[in-house]
Design an enzyme around this catalytic site. Structure first.
Site: not given
Ligand code: SDX
Length: 429
Positions: A307, A364
């Site tokens: 991320h 996700d």
């Protein structure tokens, strides 16, 4: 600590203001840098650049903290509803019961889409990707509501467009799904609350009555809350920059949907399931695939990992992972890819490559496993991300317009040819 930063360029020193946010984040304000020094800054991917000051969502990537308008994501996911969180993000405070009832009532007045929109649905090839359909259909709403194109709308006009978009998104999303099955669409039932109404329009054909399994409603609320906003991510920045040209809300949100589609962003939830299926079909050798993810000569990446901001666990991933076991057990679903996902996480989190780069599971990584257990096909996963992110995009667009922020227009450093004389085509080699 001084509230200015000194920048020495050659013989000159420039004092730049330092901005401190309410969570003690610091920024050097370079708004006047080019005028005073002729210099700009360069920051590919805006990894170190703040685009705005916002009061909507706070992330602390090092500590894995996420708060919407000051409320912890853990509390909202556990105790709130998606519609309540949408109200919080857009209007700034948790609603009273009367405010929430009125919000729900206003939305139920606008859940239908114009019947002429069905012609657009019929025009898409049956297997076309739902995200391509969604960004087209949301932008096409501007054709049916031309008042939304007004570049100087009243607060009431803006709010009506916001209500219409919130109301019609679930209808459009469910109809995209129904059309993909070749099923007749199901019209909204205005006596149902927001998420239940969406699930009814999506799965209604499968149940004789209108009630939808409360386990499914609760799981969907939680997933939509967790996706509702995430400060200046790629798609939200797209919504803001498109809106900064005074483009209407439908077009701005449609642009955000396009940005979200990419597998590095919202499209990752579809890519994760495809990756897990690939690993399962390849025999489930997680060590082999972790090695591929680390190999610079191999284009394979561990989708759902890493991320830009979180250098610790994505708090949403922690909540979703816990919800996975709970929801699959309640629904009596046993999905082998969940075990593969857990094994991948265990192996990656103990591997130096991932540790050094602070790569953790993101929102996700596990979300697709729940979507699949709820009955959604893989290609609908990113559309569900967009359904959840809609209130966040709207809140950010509204904040940008209310703050009268200037049109977004970054600068560049030119590295092409300096000057060349024109050569007639007959004399070119
Ligand atoms: C979302 O921004 C948001 O808030 C987004 C989001 C939201 O709610 O809006 O949180 C939603 O988009 C989550 C991210 C979903 N994407 C994925 O899961 C795709 C896989 N992840 C990566 O592609 C990557 O981690 C990004 C895109 C998420 C972040 O990329 P960055 O910040 O540009 O980092 P990078 O690509 O420069 O990676 C740094 C290093 C590199 O190695 P080195 O060059 O230092 O040797 O980490 C490596 C990368 O190769 N790396 C990975 C990896 N992610 C980063 N290596 C293997 N597998 C991965 N998944």
């Amino acid at each position: 600590m001084s509230d200015t930063a000194s920048l020495k360029l050659g013989e000159k020193t420039y004092d730049l203001p330092v901005i401190t946010g309410t969570e003690n984040e610091k920024a050097i304000d370079i708004s006047k840098l080019r005028d005073s020094s002729g210099y700009i800054t360069l920051d590919n991917g805006y990894k170190n650049t703040g685009a705005t000051k916002s009061a909507i969502t706070f992330l602390d990537g090092e500590k894995g903290i996420l708060k919407y308008r000051g409320y912890r994501i853990e509390d909202l996911a556990e105790k709130s509803s998606f519609l309540e969180v949408a109200y919080l993000l857009i209007y700034g405070d948790l609603p009273t019961q009367a405010q929430l009832d009125d919000f729900q009532f206003q939305i139920t007045r606008h859940t239908l889409v114009h019947e002429d929109m069905k012609k657009f649905f019929d025009g898409f090839p049956s297997k076309s990707h739902p995200m391509g359909q969604l960004c087209s259909l949301i932008c096409s709403l501007s054709a049916f509501y031309p008042e939304s194109l007004d570049t100087n709308p009243s607060k009431e006009d803006v709010n009506l467009t916001i209500i219409k978009l919130l109301a019609k998104m679930p209808t459009v999303v469910s109809w995209i799904y129904k059309k993909s099955l070749g099923h007749p669409v199901i019209y909204p039932q205005n006596n149902l609350e927001y998420v239940t109404n969406y699930l009814y329009m999506t799965f209604g054909q499968r149940t004789e009555h209108i009630e939808i399994d409360p386990v499914v409603v609760s799981a969907m609320n939680k997933l939509l809350i967790l996706h509702a906003d995430h400060e200046q991510n790629c798609s939200t920045s797209t919504v803001r920059i498109v809106g900064s040209s005074e483009s209407n809300l439908y077009a701005s949100i449609s642009a955000g949907i396009s940005a979200l589609w990419g597998p590095l962003h919202g499209g990752a939830n579809q890519a994760v399931i495809e990756m897990l299926e690939q690993i399962k079909n390849d025999g489930g050798d997680t060590e082999k695939w972790i090695a591929k993810a680390k190999d610079k000569n191999d284009p394979f990446r561990l989708m759902g990992f890493g991320h830009r901001v979180y250098k610790n666990f994505d708090p949403r991933a922690k909540i979703i992972k816990k919800a996975c076991d709970d929801i699959l057990a309640k629904l009596g679903v046993n999905d082998p890819v969940l075990d593969i996902a857990k094994k991948l996480e265990e192996v990656a989190l103990s591997d130096q490559y991932f540790i050094d780069r602070k790569l953790y599971p993101n929102v996700d990584f596990y979300s697709g496993i729940i979507y699949r257990a709820l009955g959604f096909p893989t290609e609908m996963f990113t559309v569900l991300f967009a359904l959840g992110r809609l209130p966040g995009w709207i809140a950010q667009w509204k904040e940008m317009r209310e703050n009268k922020e200037p049109i977004g227009r970054p600068r560049q450093i030119y590295v092409g040819h300096t000057v060349r004389e024109f050569v007639d085509i007959n004399n070119r080699k």
